[in-house]
Enzyme design. Structure first.
Site, mmCIF file in Angstrom:
data_model
loop_
_atom_site.group_PDB
_atom_site.id
_atom_site.type_symbol
_atom_site.label_atom_id
_atom_site.label_comp_id
_atom_site.label_asym_id
_atom_site.label_seq_id
_atom_site.Cartn_x
_atom_site.Cartn_y
_atom_site.Cartn_z
ATOM 1 N N ASP A 137 21.984 -38.725 -7.022
ATOM 2 C CA ASP A 137 21.653 -37.766 -8.089
ATOM 3 C C ASP A 137 22.613 -36.592 -8.194
ATOM 4 O O ASP A 137 22.646 -35.919 -9.227
ATOM 5 C CB ASP A 137 20.237 -37.214 -7.877
ATOM 6 C CG ASP A 137 19.171 -38.300 -7.922
ATOM 7 O OD1 ASP A 137 19.473 -39.397 -8.419
ATOM 8 O OD2 ASP A 137 18.046 -38.041 -7.457
ATOM 9 N N ARG A 182 10.693 -24.103 -7.162
ATOM 10 C CA ARG A 182 11.787 -23.849 -6.223
ATOM 11 C C ARG A 182 11.950 -22.349 -5.965
ATOM 12 O O ARG A 182 12.195 -21.929 -4.830
ATOM 13 C CB ARG A 182 13.097 -24.411 -6.779
ATOM 14 C CG ARG A 182 13.206 -25.922 -6.734
ATOM 15 C CD ARG A 182 14.528 -26.363 -7.316
ATOM 16 N NE ARG A 182 14.553 -27.796 -7.559
ATOM 17 C CZ ARG A 182 15.322 -28.379 -8.472
ATOM 18 N NH1 ARG A 182 16.124 -27.638 -9.248
ATOM 19 N NH2 ARG A 182 15.287 -29.688 -8.625
ATOM 20 N N GLU A 219 0.823 -1.211 0.000
ATOM 21 C CA GLU A 219 0.000 0.000 0.000
ATOM 22 C C GLU A 219 0.859 1.265 0.000
ATOM 23 O O GLU A 219 0.504 2.261 -0.645
ATOM 24 C CB GLU A 219 -0.913 0.015 1.234
ATOM 25 C CG GLU A 219 -1.875 -1.156 1.310
ATOM 26 C CD GLU A 219 -1.334 -2.303 2.143
ATOM 27 O OE1 GLU A 219 -2.105 -2.877 2.932
ATOM 28 O OE2 GLU A 219 -0.134 -2.645 1.996
ATOM 29 N N ALA A 239 8.719 -36.914 -9.307
ATOM 30 C CA ALA A 239 8.458 -37.286 -10.693
ATOM 31 C C ALA A 239 8.544 -38.806 -10.794
ATOM 32 O O ALA A 239 9.507 -39.410 -10.312
ATOM 33 C CB ALA A 239 9.483 -36.632 -11.622
ATOM 34 N N ALA A 299 8.086 -40.630 3.129
ATOM 35 C CA ALA A 299 7.121 -41.316 3.989
ATOM 36 C C ALA A 299 7.193 -40.791 5.418
ATOM 37 O O ALA A 299 6.165 -40.564 6.069
ATOM 38 C CB ALA A 299 7.364 -42.823 3.960
ATOM 39 N N TRP A 359 16.387 -38.626 -17.306
ATOM 40 C CA TRP A 359 15.368 -37.836 -16.629
ATOM 41 C C TRP A 359 14.055 -38.582 -16.709
ATOM 42 O O TRP A 359 13.726 -39.165 -17.747
ATOM 43 C CB TRP A 359 15.229 -36.451 -17.283
ATOM 44 C CG TRP A 359 16.469 -35.609 -17.177
ATOM 45 C CD1 TRP A 359 17.399 -35.421 -18.123
ATOM 46 C CD2 TRP A 359 16.881 -34.845 -16.034
ATOM 47 N NE1 TRP A 359 18.387 -34.584 -17.668
ATOM 48 C CE2 TRP A 359 18.088 -34.220 -16.379
ATOM 49 C CE3 TRP A 359 16.348 -34.648 -14.771
ATOM 50 C CZ2 TRP A 359 18.757 -33.408 -15.492
ATOM 51 C CZ3 TRP A 359 17.022 -33.839 -13.900
ATOM 52 C CH2 TRP A 359 18.204 -33.222 -14.260
ATOM 53 N N SER A 364 18.045 -41.920 -12.656
ATOM 54 C CA SER A 364 16.763 -41.197 -12.692
ATOM 55 C C SER A 364 16.760 -39.995 -13.630
ATOM 56 O O SER A 364 15.805 -39.210 -13.609
ATOM 57 C CB SER A 364 16.405 -40.716 -11.284
ATOM 58 O OG SER A 364 17.397 -39.827 -10.798
#
Length: 391
Positions: free
Chosen positions: A230, A214, A82, A184, A325, A200, A198
């Site tokens: 990774d 992110r 504001e 993914a 988990a 991709w 992994s």
């Protein structure tokens, strides 16, 4: 600089128990009101990832159906939206309507109350997207404006305003950052091959959307296995864009010495470990500018409590199945973003996105609420909220 948010496309399919069809929801305000509030949200998004522990807020001042001033809150400690809008409008603010995505504050913090600034500027009407959940405000700003004879309208584009600041709202209501689990996987539910490879799983379009995600978060968390397998960067991959604090949870600090995450020139890294773990490796991390914090016991809940104390609103979990988990079980995750690639990889022992939750019947399954499903390139994104766990 492009600070485009992660937004659903017009063809989004929405299903699930928590969703109400937008066509059945009561529309608040005029077409102009809604258009101006959408402009407020556009402005607010320019500060994605930069305002915590404050919310993202945009403001637009309109006189004779023309915008005469606008602004947004850039980061904590700087003036609110504001104030920037009033400064841009100058004398044109007198008798004008101001649109603001969050209720104007009515208390002294790092900055003076915006409600008093609006009264002093002589605005005639204030249109608000949502009431501030902060008990220090929580309707008092609106009451102060009404007491001064200013017309107040509340609830214009309310759901969009709430979604933009869901991290801030969760932080205020639950004294924890808002946790987002992103993963993914292939069509048959695998996040990597049996060898751990992994790269991709999903398309470049999906990976670009993760980079935007992110940029909107304060921290991104992985476990030691993700670092070893990774060797990720966990940055937003955007020139001049915001990078979250990269957090590694590791009990033993059995981690590679040359991981990309130890390069802190572009983005900071925090390693959270158990008390007294691997003192030599801790020294190596300190030399490279990596922050190390010892928490005992090292659990997702403990880490989220620590990140709350650091002033964070939104935390992204990009971890493997075991840690995911644990984070779900401890209530550290509120929202799930699952990117599903149209690929089949098989493998009885190939890793899956969520490890053992101890559930043995389908009736125990955690059913996501307010689910949205949409295409992202050749992949599918399922977005939804876990049932809220009481603390």
């Amino acid at each position: 600089m492009d600070n485009s948010p992660v937004v659903a496309q017009p063809d989004t399919l929405v299903v699930g128990s928590g969703f109400q069809d937008a066509s059945n929801q009561k529309q608040v305000g005029t077409d102009l009101d809604r258009a101006m509030m959408q402009r407020c949200l556009e402005l607010a998004r320019r500060a994605l990832g930069r305002t915590s522990p404050n919310p993202m807020v945009g403001a637009v001042i309109v006189k004779d159906e023309k915008i005469v001033g606008e602004g947004f809150h850039p980061r904590a400690g700087e003036p609110h939206a504001e104030v920037f809008a009033l400064k841009a409008a100058g004398e044109n603010a007198r008798g004008a309507t101001i649109y603001v995505s969050l209720e104007p504050c009515n208390h002294y913090g790092r900055t003076p109350p915006c409600s008093e600034a609006l009264i002093a500027a002589g605005v005639a009407k204030v249109v608000v997207g949502m009431v501030d959940p902060n008990p220090l405000v929580a309707g008092s700003g609106l009451a102060r404006l009404r007491a001064a004879g200013i017309e107040v309208v509340v609830g214009v584009e309310e759901q969009a305003c709430k979604k933009l600041n869901e991290g801030f709202i969760h932080r205020i209501l639950h004294q924890r950052p808002f946790g987002i689990l992103k993963y993914a996987m292939t069509l048959d539910g695998k996040i990597a091959t049996t060898t751990g490879h992994s790269a991709w799983v999903t398309s470049q379009d999906a990976r670009s959307e993760v980079h935007q995600l992110r940029a909107a978060c304060d921290a991104v968390i992985v476990g030691g296995n993700t670092v070893r397998q990774d060797n990720p960067y966990l940055t937003s991959h955007r020139q001049g864009g915001h990078n979250p604090l990269r957090v590694v949870m590791s009990h033993s600090l059995n981690l590679p010495e040359n991981a990309h995450l130890w390069q802190t020139a572009e983005a900071p890294t925090l390693v959270v470990t158990e008390k007294g773990a691997n003192a030599d490796f801790q020294k190596l991390l300190h030399k490279q500018g990596v922050e190390v914090v010892e928490l005992t016991p090292l659990t997702p809940d403990k880490v989220m409590a620590y990140l709350y104390e650091r002033g964070f609103c939104s935390v992204l979990w990009e971890c493997g199945g075991i840690l995911a988990a644990s984070a779900i079980a401890q209530g550290a995750v509120q929202k799930v973003l699952a990117f599903i690639a149209p690929k089949i990889i098989g493998g009885a022992h190939a890793p899956t996105p969520v490890g053992d939750l101890g559930l043995t019947t389908m009736t125990e399954a955690l059913s996501l609420e307010r689910v949205e499903i949409r295409a992202v390139g050749s992949d599918c994104l399922v977005e939804g909220y876990l049932p809220q766990k009481s603390r």
